[in-house]
Every structure is written in C-alpha cells, then in structure tokens.
Design an enzyme around this catalytic site. Structure first.
Site, PDB file in Angstrom:
ATOM      1  CG  HIS A  86      83.064 -10.733  -5.523  1.00 16.57           C
ATOM      2  ND1 HIS A  86      83.534  -9.692  -4.764  1.00 16.57           N
ATOM      3  CD2 HIS A  86      83.845 -11.797  -5.228  1.00 16.57           C
ATOM      4  CE1 HIS A  86      84.577 -10.102  -4.062  1.00 16.57           C
ATOM      5  NE2 HIS A  86      84.780 -11.383  -4.326  1.00 16.57           N
ATOM      6  CG  ASP A  90      82.147  -4.161  -3.187  1.00 18.07           C
ATOM      7  OD1 ASP A  90      82.466  -4.408  -4.358  1.00 18.07           O
ATOM      8  OD2 ASP A  90      82.761  -3.378  -2.447  1.00 18.07           O
TER       9      ASP A  90
END
Length: 113
Positions: A86, A90
């Site tokens: 992450h 995203d």
C-alpha cells in the site's frame, strides 16, 4: 521465453538468488497446478503486487437462465487473491485491477480488442 530461461538456469545448477528476484514489480503465483484452492501471497521487495491463482473447480451456483426448470447449475470457478504494497498501490486501485482481471478471465475475447 521466461520459463525456458529459468529451467535452463536450474539445469545448470545455478542458484536463483536475491539478485534474480530483485528486478520485478508484479508476481504471479500459480498454486492451482498443485491442486491448491487458494493462498495469501506475501509481497517481497521490490515487488508491489502479488497475484495468487488457485485451482479450477466445479461449484454449484444459482441458475440465472430465465425460463429454466433447474434452480442450480454447475459452473467452473477459480480463486484469485491479490496482495498489494500500500505504499505503492492504493487498495481501491488494486481492487479495480482485480475486477478488470476477473472480467477478462470470464470473457477472454475482450483481450483481443
């Protein structure tokens, strides 16, 4: 061909060390060929995503064909699991990619367009 290159290295007895694995950004793990239904892939640096593919299996699902007397039908299914770093990807964008992957697997003719 990547598979042939890796096989040639293995036949020579070459070790596939960290320098060999340090070039990619996306890993595909196919455990389905060993009969594994699903797995949770672990991301190794510098990878940003890992896609794990499970084996194909027949499952009973609701029949969505109108006018059919059968309530259920048999369908071939495959489990695909994805992990993301992450810091790079995203989660929402990764989920969109996985949805597009699912769409292409279910309708492979879309890959020709």
């Amino acid at each position: 061909d990547l598979a042939a290159s890796v096989s040639a290295l293995e036949e020579e007895g070459a070790e596939l060390g960290p320098e060999f694995l340090s070039m990619g950004t996306f890993t595909v793990i196919n455990l389905g060929m060993y009969g594994i239904k699903s797995c949770a892939p672990i991301i190794r640096e510098p990878q940003s995503c890992a896609l794990a593919l499970g084996s194909l299996e027949n499952r009973i699902v609701p029949n969505d064909v109108e006018g059919s007397d059968e309530i259920y039908k048999e369908s071939v299914m495959m489990t695909a699991t994805m992990s993301f770093d992450h810091r790079v990807v995203d989660g929402a964008v990764g989920a969109q990619w996985l949805a597009a992957f699912k769409s292409h697997v279910e309708n492979p003719t879309t890959l020709l367009l």
